[in-house]
Design a protein around this motif. Structure first.
Motif, PDB file in Angstrom:
ATOM      1  N   LEU A 125       0.830  -1.205   0.000  1.00  0.00           N
ATOM      2  CA  LEU A 125       0.000   0.000   0.000  1.00  0.00           C
ATOM      3  C   LEU A 125       0.865   1.256   0.000  1.00  0.00           C
ATOM      4  O   LEU A 125       0.610   2.210  -0.750  1.00  0.00           O
ATOM      5  CB  LEU A 125      -0.912   0.012   1.219  1.00  0.00           C
ATOM      6  CG  LEU A 125      -1.995  -1.067   1.289  1.00  0.00           C
ATOM      7  CD1 LEU A 125      -2.649  -1.045   2.665  1.00  0.00           C
ATOM      8  CD2 LEU A 125      -3.027  -0.868   0.197  1.00  0.00           C
ATOM      9  N   ARG A 126       1.862   1.267   0.857  1.00  0.00           N
ATOM     10  CA  ARG A 126       2.731   2.437   0.966  1.00  0.00           C
ATOM     11  C   ARG A 126       3.458   2.694  -0.359  1.00  0.00           C
ATOM     12  O   ARG A 126       3.555   3.838  -0.809  1.00  0.00           O
ATOM     13  CB  ARG A 126       3.731   2.255   2.103  1.00  0.00           C
ATOM     14  CG  ARG A 126       3.089   2.235   3.492  1.00  0.00           C
ATOM     15  CD  ARG A 126       4.152   1.997   4.572  1.00  0.00           C
ATOM     16  NE  ARG A 126       5.148   3.048   4.527  1.00  0.00           N
ATOM     17  CZ  ARG A 126       5.064   4.199   5.189  1.00  0.00           C
ATOM     18  NH1 ARG A 126       4.029   4.433   5.977  1.00  0.00           N
ATOM     19  NH2 ARG A 126       6.017   5.110   5.083  1.00  0.00           N
ATOM     20  N   ALA A 127       3.971   1.641  -0.967  1.00  0.00           N
ATOM     21  CA  ALA A 127       4.655   1.806  -2.246  1.00  0.00           C
ATOM     22  C   ALA A 127       3.699   2.332  -3.310  1.00  0.00           C
ATOM     23  O   ALA A 127       4.087   3.110  -4.190  1.00  0.00           O
ATOM     24  CB  ALA A 127       5.265   0.474  -2.685  1.00  0.00           C
ATOM     25  N   GLY A 128       2.430   1.940  -3.210  1.00  0.00           N
ATOM     26  CA  GLY A 128       1.448   2.367  -4.203  1.00  0.00           C
ATOM     27  C   GLY A 128       1.208   3.861  -4.213  1.00  0.00           C
ATOM     28  O   GLY A 128       0.868   4.433  -5.257  1.00  0.00           O
ATOM     29  N   VAL A 129       1.364   4.534  -3.058  1.00  0.00           N
ATOM     30  CA  VAL A 129       1.179   5.988  -3.012  1.00  0.00           C
ATOM     31  C   VAL A 129       2.501   6.735  -3.104  1.00  0.00           C
ATOM     32  O   VAL A 129       2.556   7.951  -2.931  1.00  0.00           O
ATOM     33  CB  VAL A 129       0.422   6.431  -1.739  1.00  0.00           C
ATOM     34  CG1 VAL A 129      -0.994   5.920  -1.737  1.00  0.00           C
ATOM     35  CG2 VAL A 129       1.160   6.008  -0.471  1.00  0.00           C
ATOM     36  N   GLY A 130       3.588   5.993  -3.358  1.00  0.00           N
ATOM     37  CA  GLY A 130       4.888   6.632  -3.526  1.00  0.00           C
ATOM     38  C   GLY A 130       5.658   6.836  -2.236  1.00  0.00           C
ATOM     39  O   GLY A 130       6.673   7.540  -2.211  1.00  0.00           O
ATOM     40  N   ALA A 131       5.196   6.215  -1.145  1.00  0.00           N
ATOM     41  CA  ALA A 131       5.906   6.301   0.127  1.00  0.00           C
ATOM     42  C   ALA A 131       6.886   5.142   0.252  1.00  0.00           C
ATOM     43  O   ALA A 131       6.798   4.147  -0.473  1.00  0.00           O
ATOM     44  CB  ALA A 131       4.913   6.266   1.284  1.00  0.00           C
ATOM     45  N   SER A 132       7.810   5.261   1.196  1.00  0.00           N
ATOM     46  CA  SER A 132       8.730   4.158   1.451  1.00  0.00           C
ATOM     47  C   SER A 132       7.948   2.956   1.960  1.00  0.00           C
ATOM     48  O   SER A 132       7.129   3.090   2.870  1.00  0.00           O
ATOM     49  CB  SER A 132       9.774   4.558   2.495  1.00  0.00           C
ATOM     50  OG  SER A 132      10.508   3.420   2.915  1.00  0.00           O
ATOM     51  N   PRO A 133       8.192   1.758   1.397  1.00  0.00           N
ATOM     52  CA  PRO A 133       7.498   0.572   1.902  1.00  0.00           C
ATOM     53  C   PRO A 133       8.014   0.124   3.268  1.00  0.00           C
ATOM     54  O   PRO A 133       7.377  -0.678   3.940  1.00  0.00           O
ATOM     55  CB  PRO A 133       7.769  -0.492   0.837  1.00  0.00           C
ATOM     56  CG  PRO A 133       9.020  -0.038   0.168  1.00  0.00           C
ATOM     57  CD  PRO A 133       9.012   1.459   0.212  1.00  0.00           C
ATOM     58  N   PHE A 134       9.189   0.635   3.655  1.00  0.00           N
ATOM     59  CA  PHE A 134       9.772   0.252   4.951  1.00  0.00           C
ATOM     60  C   PHE A 134      10.430   1.482   5.580  1.00  0.00           C
ATOM     61  O   PHE A 134      11.645   1.639   5.564  1.00  0.00           O
ATOM     62  CB  PHE A 134      10.781  -0.885   4.786  1.00  0.00           C
ATOM     63  CG  PHE A 134      11.529  -0.862   3.483  1.00  0.00           C
ATOM     64  CD1 PHE A 134      12.501   0.100   3.213  1.00  0.00           C
ATOM     65  CD2 PHE A 134      11.247  -1.794   2.502  1.00  0.00           C
ATOM     66  CE1 PHE A 134      13.176   0.127   2.012  1.00  0.00           C
ATOM     67  CE2 PHE A 134      11.929  -1.774   1.288  1.00  0.00           C
ATOM     68  CZ  PHE A 134      12.898  -0.811   1.041  1.00  0.00           C
ATOM     69  N   PRO A 135       9.612   2.393   6.162  1.00  0.00           N
ATOM     70  CA  PRO A 135      10.134   3.674   6.643  1.00  0.00           C
ATOM     71  C   PRO A 135      10.961   3.594   7.917  1.00  0.00           C
ATOM     72  O   PRO A 135      11.675   4.539   8.251  1.00  0.00           O
ATOM     73  CB  PRO A 135       8.861   4.484   6.889  1.00  0.00           C
ATOM     74  CG  PRO A 135       7.838   3.457   7.223  1.00  0.00           C
ATOM     75  CD  PRO A 135       8.170   2.270   6.368  1.00  0.00           C
ATOM     76  N   THR A 136      10.852   2.486   8.651  1.00  0.00           N
ATOM     77  CA  THR A 136      11.566   2.362   9.918  1.00  0.00           C
ATOM     78  C   THR A 136      12.148   0.965  10.054  1.00  0.00           C
ATOM     79  O   THR A 136      11.708   0.014   9.393  1.00  0.00           O
ATOM     80  CB  THR A 136      10.620   2.617  11.109  1.00  0.00           C
ATOM     81  OG1 THR A 136       9.536   1.683  11.046  1.00  0.00           O
ATOM     82  CG2 THR A 136      10.068   4.038  11.087  1.00  0.00           C
ATOM     83  N   ALA A 137      13.123   0.837  10.953  1.00  0.00           N
ATOM     84  CA  ALA A 137      13.741  -0.468  11.205  1.00  0.00           C
ATOM     85  C   ALA A 137      12.886  -1.339  12.123  1.00  0.00           C
ATOM     86  O   ALA A 137      13.112  -2.551  12.221  1.00  0.00           O
ATOM     87  CB  ALA A 137      15.124  -0.280  11.827  1.00  0.00           C
ATOM     88  N   PHE A 138      11.915  -0.731  12.803  1.00  0.00           N
ATOM     89  CA  PHE A 138      11.041  -1.454  13.723  1.00  0.00           C
ATOM     90  C   PHE A 138       9.602  -0.984  13.528  1.00  0.00           C
ATOM     91  O   PHE A 138       9.356   0.163  13.169  1.00  0.00           O
ATOM     92  CB  PHE A 138      11.443  -1.187  15.187  1.00  0.00           C
ATOM     93  CG  PHE A 138      12.847  -1.604  15.521  1.00  0.00           C
ATOM     94  CD1 PHE A 138      13.144  -2.914  15.867  1.00  0.00           C
ATOM     95  CD2 PHE A 138      13.881  -0.679  15.501  1.00  0.00           C
ATOM     96  CE1 PHE A 138      14.438  -3.294  16.167  1.00  0.00           C
ATOM     97  CE2 PHE A 138      15.181  -1.047  15.804  1.00  0.00           C
ATOM     98  CZ  PHE A 138      15.464  -2.358  16.138  1.00  0.00           C
ATOM     99  N   ASP A 139       8.658  -1.887  13.795  1.00  0.00           N
ATOM    100  CA  ASP A 139       7.255  -1.501  13.887  1.00  0.00           C
ATOM    101  C   ASP A 139       6.909  -1.243  15.351  1.00  0.00           C
ATOM    102  O   ASP A 139       7.679  -1.580  16.258  1.00  0.00           O
ATOM    103  CB  ASP A 139       6.351  -2.594  13.304  1.00  0.00           C
ATOM    104  CG  ASP A 139       6.363  -2.590  11.779  1.00  0.00           C
ATOM    105  OD1 ASP A 139       6.263  -1.488  11.197  1.00  0.00           O
ATOM    106  OD2 ASP A 139       6.469  -3.673  11.178  1.00  0.00           O
ATOM    107  N   THR A 140       5.745  -0.651  15.583  1.00  0.00           N
ATOM    108  CA  THR A 140       5.335  -0.249  16.919  1.00  0.00           C
ATOM    109  C   THR A 140       4.272  -1.199  17.457  1.00  0.00           C
ATOM    110  O   THR A 140       3.222  -1.370  16.841  1.00  0.00           O
ATOM    111  CB  THR A 140       4.782   1.193  16.902  1.00  0.00           C
ATOM    112  OG1 THR A 140       5.786   2.070  16.387  1.00  0.00           O
ATOM    113  CG2 THR A 140       4.381   1.645  18.289  1.00  0.00           C
ATOM    114  N   ALA A 141       4.545  -1.799  18.614  1.00  0.00           N
ATOM    115  CA  ALA A 141       3.595  -2.719  19.243  1.00  0.00           C
ATOM    116  C   ALA A 141       2.539  -1.952  20.010  1.00  0.00           C
ATOM    117  O   ALA A 141       2.791  -0.869  20.546  1.00  0.00           O
ATOM    118  CB  ALA A 141       4.339  -3.669  20.182  1.00  0.00           C
ATOM    119  N   LEU A 142       1.338  -2.520  20.069  1.00  0.00           N
ATOM    120  CA  LEU A 142       0.224  -1.929  20.808  1.00  0.00           C
ATOM    121  C   LEU A 142      -0.358  -2.943  21.786  1.00  0.00           C
ATOM    122  O   LEU A 142      -0.454  -4.138  21.461  1.00  0.00           O
ATOM    123  CB  LEU A 142      -0.896  -1.506  19.847  1.00  0.00           C
ATOM    124  CG  LEU A 142      -0.751  -0.186  19.101  1.00  0.00           C
ATOM    125  CD1 LEU A 142      -1.897  -0.049  18.116  1.00  0.00           C
ATOM    126  CD2 LEU A 142      -0.726   0.994  20.058  1.00  0.00           C
TER     127      LEU A 142
END
Length: 277
Positions: A125-142
């Motif tokens: 999805l992110r790549a589809g709008v021209g954003a980085s597909p992997f913007p961070t080295a970690f994801d955020t847990a909830l």
């Protein structure tokens, strides 16, 4: 909780597939085949929901039914932006909920397998709008409480709610991320939030300082003192190093607590999702 969120995502992606044509996605700048792949994601979400339902049924538990949802998108771009936000919440819920499933190896394996696929959905999805597909080295847990409360934003009604604490609402007013999430929101940018103090579960001195606990990456919670912008309104600057999807919680505590402690004892309102990059 996992099934509750899968029902939500299934409804979201089914709408994104059925409400827009391939031509509309192409006209909005998405690559060829994007519409069909939104349909594939919807199929994945249905498989996830069916699999979790079967595991719960086999374990003698009753699967939660689907709810009635409302998603505020009007075109393919706003749909994908919303899908990125909701999928980030789902990823966070699976990350944070793994420890709760250690007594059920079958469900833990299924949830772990779903998590990796959800991450690939989000990257696409992110790549589809021209954003980085992997913007961070970690994801955020909830925590499950925070993920559940974020989900309520999109729910009109449910035949069965989960026995999870409902928190007062915290809303991010500004800034809103650009459609392609570029450029990233820089450190120091003021985040403006609104809330209703009359809904707090505890009495709060109107002169007491308030803080935003920003849950992000593996740094857990960064506590930022807020500046009042009126009754039920505060601002707080983006801290150095914050990126990707973050989740803001309003609190009277100035620091020293992790996300679980903030969930149990310190949340006045929230969380509000903040997409920084």
């Amino acid at each position: 909780m996992a099934l509750y969120l899968e029902h939500l995502e299934l409804n979201l992606y089914t709408g994104g597939f059925e409400n827009f044509t391939d031509a509309e996605y192409t006209a909005a700048g998405f690559p060829p085949g994007f519409h069909d792949n939104v349909g594939v994601i919807a199929d994945h979400e249905k498989t996830h929901a069916d699999t979790i339902s079967t595991i719960l049924t086999n374990a003698g538990k009753t699967p939660v039914p689907t709810c009635t949802y409302k998603f505020n998108y009007t075109d393919p771009v706003s749909f994908v932006d919303l899908a990125n936000m909701i999928t980030s919440k789902g990823i966070g819920a699976y990350l944070g909920g793994g420890a709760l499933l250690t007594d059920d190896p079958e469900l833990l394996t299924a949830a772990s397998s779903i998590l990796t696929v959800e991450a690939r959905h989000d990257a696409y999805l992110r790549a589809g709008v021209g954003a980085s597909p992997f913007p961070t080295a970690f994801d955020t847990a909830l925590t499950s409480v925070f993920a559940y409360n974020i989900a309520q934003i999109f729910i009109v009604s449910c035949p069965q709610q989960l026995p999870i604490t409902m928190l007062p609402k915290l809303t991010l007013v500004s800034p809103m991320p650009p459609p392609n999430l570029q450029p990233p929101t820089p450190a120091g940018t003021p985040l403006k939030f609104v809330f209703d103090p009359s809904t707090f579960y505890v009495q709060v001195d109107p002169n007491a300082p308030l803080y935003i606990g920003l849950i992000n990456l593996v740094t857990n919670v960064t506590f930022i003192e807020t500046t009042s912008c009126g009754s039920g309104c505060v601002t707080a600057p983006v801290p150095q190093g914050a990126a990707g999807a973050a989740f803001a919680v309003l609190t009277t505590f100035s620091g020293g607590w992790n996300e679980n402690q903030l969930t149990e004892y310190g949340a006045l309102a929230g969380p509000a999702e903040v997409v920084l990059s």
